[in-house]
Design a protein around this motif. Structure first.
Motif, PDB file in Angstrom:
ATOM      1  N   UNK A 138       0.864  -1.175   0.000  1.00  0.00           N
ATOM      2  CA  UNK A 138       0.000   0.000   0.000  1.00  0.00           C
ATOM      3  C   UNK A 138       0.900   1.223   0.000  1.00  0.00           C
ATOM      4  N   UNK A 139       0.407   2.288  -0.610  1.00  0.00           N
ATOM      5  CA  UNK A 139       1.108   3.561  -0.615  1.00  0.00           C
ATOM      6  C   UNK A 139       0.650   4.359   0.594  1.00  0.00           C
ATOM      7  N   UNK A 140       1.589   4.808   1.402  1.00  0.00           N
ATOM      8  CA  UNK A 140       1.251   5.642   2.559  1.00  0.00           C
ATOM      9  C   UNK A 140       1.016   7.050   2.037  1.00  0.00           C
ATOM     10  N   UNK A 147       1.785   4.113  10.435  1.00  0.00           N
ATOM     11  CA  UNK A 147       1.996   3.667   9.056  1.00  0.00           C
ATOM     12  C   UNK A 147       3.311   4.149   8.452  1.00  0.00           C
ATOM     13  N   UNK A 148       3.832   5.281   8.924  1.00  0.00           N
ATOM     14  CA  UNK A 148       5.089   5.793   8.397  1.00  0.00           C
ATOM     15  C   UNK A 148       4.908   7.099   7.656  1.00  0.00           C
ATOM     16  N   UNK A 152       5.925   6.685   1.367  1.00  0.00           N
ATOM     17  CA  UNK A 152       6.559   5.374   1.551  1.00  0.00           C
ATOM     18  C   UNK A 152       5.579   4.271   1.144  1.00  0.00           C
ATOM     19  N   UNK A 153       6.084   3.064   1.104  1.00  0.00           N
ATOM     20  CA  UNK A 153       5.293   1.898   0.710  1.00  0.00           C
ATOM     21  C   UNK A 153       5.386   0.876   1.836  1.00  0.00           C
ATOM     22  N   UNK A 173      -5.034   7.178   5.040  1.00  0.00           N
ATOM     23  CA  UNK A 173      -3.639   6.964   5.429  1.00  0.00           C
ATOM     24  C   UNK A 173      -2.884   6.100   4.435  1.00  0.00           C
ATOM     25  N   UNK A 174      -3.593   5.199   3.748  1.00  0.00           N
ATOM     26  CA  UNK A 174      -2.947   4.283   2.810  1.00  0.00           C
ATOM     27  C   UNK A 174      -3.908   3.958   1.682  1.00  0.00           C
TER      28      UNK A 174
END
Length: 184
Positions: A138-140, A147-148, A152-153, A173-174
């Motif tokens: 998932x792409x953040x 989640x970061x 990021x991924x 978020x993602x």
């Protein structure tokens, strides 16, 4: 994993006999099917000595009073979030989710649980263009402590057929190209 002394234990989700112990105010983990267990979440709760009860309203007791719940985690399962005809207790779960939100009690929804939370908040649920199943990413989309960093991924296990929109006012978020709301 064996039972720990600080955790209230629930019953087997297929045991219609219900929960026979008294649940002190603790984290309630809603389990829909036997193979969707608390897993890593349960290990983290155990490691921090946070009591929890894993229960299923689909096969067992009705929801406990809100006063017994310090936090709620709603796990995954193969059914749809709005499959009320086949699983009438999903309505009780949605009602409990709304009450938990209104009371400001911490809440986590995973997979089906994410969809139950979103629909309880009025978001639309519809079939995805294609199934999203298997190991993927998932792409953040937003900086988040869990989640970061945005951009990021994160690796995930996808296993869903339905797509749920983000509820009004929620921050996504993602996401993936196929499922714009993977987490909110």
């Amino acid at each position: 994993m064996g039972a720990s002394p600080h955790r209230a234990r629930g019953h087997d989700p297929h045991d219609a006999g219900g929960h026979t112990g008294v649940m002190a105010r603790s984290i309630l983990v809603l389990q829909h099917v036997p193979w969707e267990r608390p897993g890593i979440l349960g290990e983290v709760l155990d490691a921090h000595a946070l009591g929890y009860a894993a229960l299923s309203f689909l096969y067992g007791p009705p929801p406990p009073p809100l006063s017994d719940i310090s936090a709620l985690a709603v796990l995954g399962g193969p059914m749809g979030a709005l499959d009320y005809e086949q699983h009438p207790a999903l309505r009780d779960e949605a009602r409990l989710v709304r009450e938990v939100i209104d009371a400001g009690i911490p809440l986590l929804g995973v997979c089906l649980g994410h969809q139950i939370v979103a629909t309880a908040l009025g978001a639309a649920l519809h079939p995805g263009a294609a199934d999203e199943v298997g190991i993927g990413t998932v792409d953040i989309t937003t900086d988040d402590p869990a989640f970061g960093a945005a951009g990021s991924v994160a690796p995930v296990l996808h296993w869903h057929h339905d797509v749920v929109e983000a509820p009004d006012g929620a921050t996504v978020l993602a996401s993936t190209s196929q499922t714009p709301n993977q987490a909110f």
